[in-house]
Scaffold this active site. Structure first.
Site, mmCIF file in Angstrom:
data_model
loop_
_atom_site.group_PDB
_atom_site.id
_atom_site.type_symbol
_atom_site.label_atom_id
_atom_site.label_comp_id
_atom_site.label_asym_id
_atom_site.label_seq_id
_atom_site.Cartn_x
_atom_site.Cartn_y
_atom_site.Cartn_z
ATOM 1 N N GLY A 48 0.769 -1.255 0.000
ATOM 2 C CA GLY A 48 0.000 0.000 0.000
ATOM 3 C C GLY A 48 0.790 1.288 0.000
ATOM 4 O O GLY A 48 0.328 2.294 -0.524
ATOM 5 N N ASP A 106 -5.511 2.226 10.544
ATOM 6 C CA ASP A 106 -6.948 2.063 10.786
ATOM 7 C C ASP A 106 -7.122 1.662 12.260
ATOM 8 O O ASP A 106 -7.063 2.506 13.148
ATOM 9 C CB ASP A 106 -7.439 1.000 9.788
ATOM 10 C CG ASP A 106 -8.946 0.841 9.745
ATOM 11 O OD1 ASP A 106 -9.550 0.549 10.779
ATOM 12 O OD2 ASP A 106 -9.534 0.985 8.654
HETATM 13 P P1 IMP Z 1 -5.065 -1.682 10.702
HETATM 14 O O1 IMP Z 1 -4.212 -2.857 11.051
HETATM 15 O O2 IMP Z 1 -6.506 -1.885 11.097
HETATM 16 O O3 IMP Z 1 -4.530 -0.364 11.214
HETATM 17 O O4 IMP Z 1 -5.158 -1.599 9.132
HETATM 18 C C1 IMP Z 1 -4.070 -1.270 8.373
HETATM 19 C C2 IMP Z 1 -4.096 -1.907 7.007
HETATM 20 O O5 IMP Z 1 -5.423 -2.221 6.543
HETATM 21 C C3 IMP Z 1 -3.522 -0.933 6.005
HETATM 22 O O6 IMP Z 1 -2.125 -1.123 5.876
HETATM 23 C C4 IMP Z 1 -4.294 -1.231 4.759
HETATM 24 O O7 IMP Z 1 -3.625 -2.216 4.007
HETATM 25 C C5 IMP Z 1 -5.610 -1.772 5.216
HETATM 26 N N1 IMP Z 1 -6.675 -0.736 5.199
HETATM 27 C C6 IMP Z 1 -7.232 -0.118 6.259
HETATM 28 N N2 IMP Z 1 -8.196 0.745 5.894
HETATM 29 C C7 IMP Z 1 -8.253 0.665 4.538
HETATM 30 C C8 IMP Z 1 -9.073 1.333 3.548
HETATM 31 O O8 IMP Z 1 -9.948 2.172 3.818
HETATM 32 N N3 IMP Z 1 -8.834 0.983 2.250
HETATM 33 C C9 IMP Z 1 -7.879 0.073 1.884
HETATM 34 N N4 IMP Z 1 -7.095 -0.560 2.772
HETATM 35 C C10 IMP Z 1 -7.291 -0.275 4.089
HETATM 36 MG MG MG Z 2 -0.973 -1.584 4.098
#
Ligand code: IMP
Ligand code: MG
Length: 179
Positions: A48, A106
């Site tokens: 990403g 996120d």
């Molecule tokens: P976390 O572990 O919940 O903080 O999510 C992080 C990962 O989830 C990021 O590195 C993204 O790859 C993916 N992600 C979170 N939100 C989105 C979104 O709105 N669109 C696309 N990928 C997302």
């Molecule tokens: Mg990512």
């Protein structure tokens, strides 16, 4: 309103390229001043963050290095165990100033895993630079040192972020249209 269809979903424009690059410049300015004289190693998290990493890196004026890693997710011996390790980190990071480059934070689970992975190699410091941050979804207390843009809890694509692998090529960021 500019919209795109990616796979089975419709998305509408949310953050245009100009505003993205303004946010990238602001992050770069802060890093250039904080890391003066420190020769940091940037660690970009694939897939990403590749666009953000590229635009950010061009705007750095300090001596610095970059390495690209992936996070592997595999299930351990117990079915509840979900261990993530970093693949592709071949630099010795002991005593180095590290800045992680992420596309989005996120819930914060991913960034926590990355930090736990890196800390075992005794870096001098670890900071986090993320282009996007969803404060209302965040469940951790880890300080995010450099945040480009805070966004609501909508699912987004573009500028490196994907929906099921697609949409990373879009120069602008789009949010899902809930129906
Ligand atoms: P976390 O572990 O919940 O903080 O999510 C992080 C990962 O989830 C990021 O590195 C993204 O790859 C993916 N992600 C979170 N939100 C989105 C979104 O709105 N669109 C696309 N990928 C997302
Ligand atoms: Mg990512």
């Amino acid at each position: 309103m500019k919209t795109v269809k990616i796979r089975d979903k419709e998305f509408s424009i949310s953050i245009g390229e100009k505003d993205i690059l303004k946010a990238v410049q602001k992050v770069a300015d802060r890093i250039n001043s904080d890391m003066d004289g420190k020769h940091p190693l940037f660690i970009a998290i694939l897939n990403g963050s590749f666009m953000f990493a590229s635009d950010l890196f061009k705007r750095l004026s300090i001596p610095c290095e970059i390495s690209f890693v992936k996070l592997s997710s595999y299930v351990g011996t117990k079915t509840t165990e979900n261990v993530k390790t970093l693949i592709g980190l071949d630099e010795n990071i002991e005593g180095r100033h590290i800045i992680i480059i992420e596309d989005i934070v996120d819930s914060g689970h991913t960034i926590e895993d990355i930090l736990n992975n890196l800390k075992q190699y005794s870096p001098a410091s670890v900071k986090v630079a993320t282009l996007l941050f969803k404060p209302n979804a965040y469940k951790k207390n880890i300080t995010l040192d450099y945040v480009g843009i805070e966004i609501p809890n909508d699912f987004i694509v573009g500028y490196g972020l994907d929906y099921d692998g697609d949409g990373r090529n879009l120069a602008d960021i789009y949010k899902i249209i809930e129906k």
